[in-house]
Design an enzyme around this catalytic site. Structure first.
Site: not given
Length: 274
Positions: A2-3, A93, A112, A155
């Site tokens: 997921p983003e 899970h 995971r 930066r």
DNA sequence: CGGGCGGCCTGGAGGC
DNA sequence: TGCCTCCAGGCCGCCC
């Protein structure tokens, strides 16, 4: 998994189904997620509470409860949050489940175990260490080329890692940064010190365009993303570079390359991106 | 001190 | 078939 778009799709799919329901019990099968779950606190904050609202900050789903509590869910890489009838058998899970007064349960499956579930007081979210250093929301009015240019002052380093830095702009992961860089025509390894204002504008617009279209498409389902009802997304058919190594660029025909940057795959078109 | 990298986990894919 | 290696959408902490 997921983003930002996937978490937003999940949030929207839960809105009409979850608001107004009440959490009657919390079942925790696995305590060892990314951070050990605070079981006592989760029970105290969630049990008996009604769901008032669903919000998103970065890749965190915020479930506002009554009594001034907020339940926070992060899906990590492989997390999946679905709403099922309480009679549905437990799946492998399934680490955490919230039982609801409506006779359903909201369950988190995460092979995971990079996901995270915690609760806090609604009015202290911004001060919590998970949220305190987060940058701007890319789909908010305050975001644009000027915000990126300002954050880039002083930066160095490649623009790809800059855009994936949640202290700069949140919600952008490995898929959508690759897609946005391609839309904007910017090479992932270009130094942030060598990006003009016009390029920052293009990058900001590309990010917003890619994220918005992905949300409209129900997210990207490469392996196992699904919304709360188990519905897969279809933005993967629109990916121009991600996961397309050795395939032709749909814009210019050159072969898509894959390089490793900072331990992550980076896909780009050498013809379109400079 | 900012940026890069390893580590946290399991499972699926692909090579031999 | 089986075993081995590699790879995966995130994030934090350690290191230089």
């Amino acid at each position: 998994m997921p983003e930002l778009p996937e978490v937003e799709v999940l949030r929207r799919s839960l809105l009409s189904r979850l608001i107004g329901d009440r959490i009657t019990g919390v079942a925790i099968r696995t305590r060892a997620l990314r951070e050990p779950l605070d079981i006592a606190r989760l029970l105290r904050d969630c049990e008996g509470r009604r769901v008032l609202d669903l919000r998103r900050r970065a890749k965190y789903l915020l479930i506002d409860l009554d009594a001034g509590r907020t339940l926070v869910v992060h899906l990590g890489m492989s997390g999946r949050l679905t709403l099922v009838p309480s009679t549905e058998p437990e799946e492998p899970h399934e680490h955490v489940a919230f039982h609801l007064a409506s006779g359903r349960r909201l369950r988190l499956r995460d092979p995971r175990r990079f996901g995270h579930v915690f609760s806090l007081s609604t009015d202290t979210i911004e001060a919590d260490r998970h949220f305190a250093r987060l940058g701007v929301e890319p789909l908010s009015p305050g975001f644009g080329g000027a915000a990126l240019a300002a954050a880039a002052m002083g930066r160095r380093g490649p623009v790809k890692s800059f855009l994936m830095d949640a202290a700069v702009v949140v919600g952008v992961g490995n898929i959508y940064v690759a897609e946005a860089l391609h839309v904007a025509g910017v090479h992932p390894e270009r130094s942030v010190a060598r990006i003009s204002d016009a390029r920052w504008d293009r990058l900001a617009e590309a990010l917003q365009q890619v994220l918005t279209r992905a949300i409209e498409a129900g997210g990207t389902t490469l392996n196992d993303f699904a919304d709360a009802a188990g519905q897969a997304g279809y933005f993967q058919v629109s990916l121009a570079v991600y996961d397309r190594e050795r395939e032709p660029c749909l814009s210019c025909g050159r072969t898509i390359l894959r390089r490793i940057h900072a331990g992550r795959s980076t896909y780009y078109c050498p013809g379109c991106q400079h």
